[in-house]
Write a protein that holds these residues in place. Structure first.
Motif, mmCIF file in Angstrom:
data_model
loop_
_atom_site.group_PDB
_atom_site.id
_atom_site.type_symbol
_atom_site.label_atom_id
_atom_site.label_comp_id
_atom_site.label_asym_id
_atom_site.label_seq_id
_atom_site.Cartn_x
_atom_site.Cartn_y
_atom_site.Cartn_z
ATOM 1 N N HIS A 7 0.848 -1.191 0.000
ATOM 2 C CA HIS A 7 0.000 0.000 0.000
ATOM 3 C C HIS A 7 0.892 1.252 0.000
ATOM 4 C CE1 HIS A 7 0.948 -0.471 4.278
ATOM 5 N NE2 HIS A 7 0.625 0.797 4.452
ATOM 6 N N SER A 8 0.317 2.385 -0.252
ATOM 7 C CA SER A 8 1.075 3.629 -0.368
ATOM 8 C C SER A 8 0.655 4.627 0.702
ATOM 9 C CB SER A 8 0.864 4.269 -1.751
ATOM 10 O OG SER A 8 1.345 3.422 -2.773
ATOM 11 N N CYS A 9 1.618 5.395 1.171
ATOM 12 C CA CYS A 9 1.360 6.439 2.165
ATOM 13 C C CYS A 9 2.077 7.725 1.761
ATOM 14 C CB CYS A 9 1.853 6.022 3.548
ATOM 15 S SG CYS A 9 0.997 4.587 4.257
ATOM 16 N N GLN A 35 4.205 10.311 3.318
ATOM 17 C CA GLN A 35 4.974 10.392 4.555
ATOM 18 C C GLN A 35 4.665 11.675 5.319
ATOM 19 O OE1 GLN A 35 6.911 7.993 5.770
ATOM 20 N NE2 GLN A 35 6.532 6.652 4.017
ATOM 21 N N GLY A 84 0.106 10.666 7.585
ATOM 22 C CA GLY A 84 -0.747 9.599 8.066
ATOM 23 C C GLY A 84 -1.797 9.168 7.061
ATOM 24 N N TRP A 85 -1.707 9.702 5.841
ATOM 25 C CA TRP A 85 -2.682 9.398 4.800
ATOM 26 C C TRP A 85 -2.156 8.231 3.971
ATOM 27 C CZ3 TRP A 85 -4.128 12.859 0.029
ATOM 28 C CH2 TRP A 85 -5.289 12.352 -0.568
ATOM 29 N N CYS A 86 -2.873 7.115 3.992
ATOM 30 C CA CYS A 86 -2.484 5.918 3.250
ATOM 31 C C CYS A 86 -3.659 5.429 2.406
ATOM 32 C CB CYS A 86 -2.053 4.804 4.203
ATOM 33 S SG CYS A 86 -0.606 5.202 5.223
ATOM 34 N N ARG A 87 -3.330 4.736 1.340
ATOM 35 C CA ARG A 87 -4.357 4.139 0.494
ATOM 36 C C ARG A 87 -3.947 2.701 0.161
ATOM 37 N NH1 ARG A 87 -8.016 7.805 -1.927
ATOM 38 N NH2 ARG A 87 -8.350 6.431 -3.713
#
Length: 255
Positions: free
Chosen positions: A101-103, A105, A108-111
């Motif tokens: 998954h991707s964030c 940095q 705190g936002w990840c998908r």
């Protein structure tokens, strides 16, 4: 299959813990939350040359790559962060594919990683925003592997201009046995060639199932190629090659 004689036996051979970690994470394990994972027997059984990892990652560098990347340079850690990792067990023919998954940095936002799909369409070089990570794996040459991958950023459909327009990560890798040392009765690693986007970075490693002794090498470099700019995702691809035994230097030559 590639085989020319007995592999040298060492009375002090011991299990390689990094081989076990690579197998547990990428072949036998389940995906962590937000990640995608698939495993299947896609190649013939062969001589046990260990587990080969081919992985693409966004290395540290610009503010954008630092924000969306893995915050690292080269690593022999079989669980090091990567956008996509292909793990090939040369003995069984099993191949594991792992997409993280991707964030962004510091936010705190990840998908979650987009769905992983095995399809020959992965060979098509394009920059569509289709929300799938495509791959295709098949035998190559005499005991080798061909990997095609077309990956999309997890933020491709997020309200961020910087990530919406990046383009897809397109790459084809060919990895095949380099040779056999008749004098020392020992396998000498894998050669690598790739036709790919100039972004991101890629590394190829081999983890023997057994070390020659308790202090023996646990990870052997096969090939590396550092990334260009994120804009290179939409630029013409290049061809990179590294032919040689699994000893330094392992930088790929690109043209």
């Amino acid at each position: 299959m590639f085989e020319r004689g007995p592999i040298r036996w060492s009375p002090g051979e011991t299990p390689n813990p990094q081989w076990a970690r690579a197998k547990a994470k990428h072949i036998d394990g389940n995906a962590n939350a937000g990640d995608q994972h698939a495993t299947a027997t896609l190649l013939p059984k062969g001589a046990d040359r260990g587990i080969v990892l081919v992985r693409g990652f966004i290395g540290e560098g610009t503010p954008l790559t630092n924000a969306i990347g893995e915050h690292r340079k080269w690593s022999t850690d079989p669980e090091a962060g990567a956008k996509a990792t292909f793990a090939w067990d040369t003995a069984t023919g099993q191949v594991g594919v792992y997409v993280e998954h991707s964030c962004i940095q510091g936010t705190g936002w990840c998908r979650d990683a987009k769905p992983l799909v095995r399809t020959q369409h992965a060979r098509v070089v394009d920059d569509s925003t289709a929300p799938t990570n495509e791959y295709w794996v098949e035998p190559y040459g005499d005991g080798g592997i061909r990997i095609d991958v077309s990956m999309v950023n997890a933020f491709v459909d997020a309200p961020l201009v910087e990530t919406q327009n990046l383009g897809r990560i397109n790459a084809t890798f060919y990895v095949w046995p380099h040779g056999y040392d008749d004098k020392n009765r020992n396998f000498t690693g894998f050669d690598s060639k790739t036709q790919k986007d100039k972004f991101p970075s890629w590394e190829v490693l081999r983890y023997p199932r057994l070390k020659e002794n308790s202090g023996g090498l646990e990870a052997l470099w096969q090939a590396t190629v550092w990334q260009g700019a994120t804009s290179d995702l939409k630029a013409p691809q290049h061809t990179c090659t590294r032919i040689g035994p699994d000893t330094a230097p392992v930088d790929m030559s690109c043209a």
